[in-house]
Design an enzyme around this catalytic site. Structure first.
Site, short mmCIF file in Angstrom:
data_model
loop_
_atom_site.label_atom_id
_atom_site.label_comp_id
_atom_site.label_asym_id
_atom_site.label_seq_id
_atom_site.Cartn_x
_atom_site.Cartn_y
_atom_site.Cartn_z
CD1 TRP A 103 -2.13 -2.26 2.13
CD2 TRP A 103 -2.98 -1.45 -0.01
NE1 TRP A 103 -2.91 -3.17 1.47
CE2 TRP A 103 -3.43 -2.63 0.38
CE3 TRP A 103 -3.24 -0.72 -1.09
CZ2 TRP A 103 -4.52 -3.08 -0.54
CZ3 TRP A 103 -4.50 -1.07 -1.86
CH2 TRP A 103 -4.99 -2.46 -1.64
CG ASP A 174 -3.03 3.94 4.75
OD1 ASP A 174 -3.86 3.46 5.56
OD2 ASP A 174 -2.47 3.29 3.53
CE LYS A 198 -7.91 -2.37 5.83
NZ LYS A 198 -7.95 -3.61 4.86
#
Ligand SMILES: Cc1ncc(COP(=O)(O)O)c(C=O)c1O
Length: 363
Positions: A103, A174, A198
């Protein structure tokens, strides 16, 4: 009685059972209004209370200082890969990205389509991510527009357990896969973003926590909808927000509060990851993990057995024991146990029982 299903999925991920039950019971008729919350205006009193309640709970749980705004946006973390450079990377400047997994690579690649962005260090051995780089090994540009990190690497299973000091340069993180897994010193960050699916709630809402002054200084020559300031000024009601996702997120925040808040989540997380890593470390040569010990993720534990065939057997045995979502990301294979907040310790105990039993039978 059969055991309940344990959901170890990496995301969208397990939600607290109590939250789902609550939503089910009030879904067709929200508090006697005769309609569900999904069908009500985002400018109405009911939604207003939900929206502001959810914002206040995040502020309280993470002790977000007054200097920082909290926003509810859409577009996922991937949207933020683009919005962060669009807002904060002017043509004459460059941004630093610390590369620790898939990511962060994506975040850098998106930033590079907007302006100048570079790697300030990568936690790799050859072409595999194996660690969070040591901070003294980072090559930080003293004039960078910002420094971007991925606090938890969902795919490879590594995590920052401390954060680099970037001085006056805004630190952007992030935190999609570890936000609210414990307390956080929010003041250290220029901007934090996280897709909710999540640790915070369902997919569809992206939480941004950002320094208000920095937000106000972002670029103005991009469409309004892409400017963070637009959403900050409008209390995330510039246009229709994802009302159902925010409503559900609010209940997850209430659940975290009732469980004892961020400190309680940290204690649960510590216990869960210790259980799984202990089962891995007890079987050297049988279970292996690519990640160096001090970079191990406490949210996404990745490991593999002696060969792919045994991994497949492990996954089918897990399913037959009602444990799902354990297949590693397609880019790395193996097994991945995601231990987000809503995964109960009992479920993790069942997983480590299987791990020990499986190693004994196949080792
Ligand atoms: C750390 C991290 N960043 C970004 C993403 C991409 O998120 P989204 O699908 O919400 O864009 C994910 C998804 O799993 C992730 O784990």
């Amino acid at each position: 009685m059969t055991d309940p299903v344990v959901n170890f999925s990496a995301g969208p991920a397990a939600l607290p059972r109590a939250v789902l039950e609550r939503v089910r019971s009030e879904l067709p008729d929200y508090r006697g209004r005769g309609v569900s919350i999904l069908e009500q205006s985002h400018r109405g009193a009911d939604y207003d209370a939900i929206h502001n309640g959810a914002l206040e709970r995040i502020r309280k749980l993470l002790v977000v200082p007054d200097s920082h705004d909290i926003l509810f946006l859409q577009g996922g973390a991937s949207g933020m890969f683009a919005l962060v450079p669009l807002n904060f990377l002017p043509a004459e400047e460059s941004a630093d990205y610390v590369l620790t997994g898939r990511w962060s690579d994506r975040a850098l690649s998106e930033a590079s389509t907007v302006g100048r962005a570079r790697s300030a260090g990568a936690g790799k051995d050859g072409d595999r991510y194996v660690r969070i780089p040591r901070f003294d090994a980072l090559e930080l540009d003293p004039n960078a527009a910002y420094v971007h990190i991925t606090s938890n690497n969902t795919v490879v299973g590594s995590q920052f357990h401390a954060f680099p000091n970037t001085g006056d340069i805004p630190l952007v993180a992030d935190m999609s896969s570890d936000i609210l897994s414990g307390p956080l010193d929010v003041a250290r960050f220029g901007l934090i973003y996280a897709g909710a699916q999540k640790n915070l709630g369902p997919a569809g809402v992206t939480v941004v926590i950002a320094d208000r002054t920095w937000l106000a200084n972002g670029r103005t020559d991009i469409p309004q909808i892409l400017q963070f300031r637009t959403h900050a000024k409008a209390n995330s009601l510039f246009n229709t927000p994802p009302t159902f996702a925010i409503y559900l997120l609010g209940y997850v925040m209430e659940w975290i509060e009732a469980e004892g808040g961020a400190e309680a989540m940290a204690a649960r997380t510590r216990e869960k990851q210790q259980l799984v890593y202990a089962a891995i470390d007890e079987h050297p040569g049988f279970y292996e993990t690519d990640i160096e010990p001090d970079s191990r993720s406490w949210m996404n534990v990745t490991f593999r057995g002696p060969n792919e065939e045994l991994d497949q057997h492990f996954l089918s045995e897990a399913e037959s024991r009602r444990m799902i979502g354990l297949k590693g990301h397609r880019s790395v294979g193996g097994i991945r146990a995601s231990l987000y907040n809503a995964v109960e310790i009992d479920g993790v105990v069942r997983l480590v029982e299987l791990m020990r039993d499986f190693a004994r039978r196949n080792g």
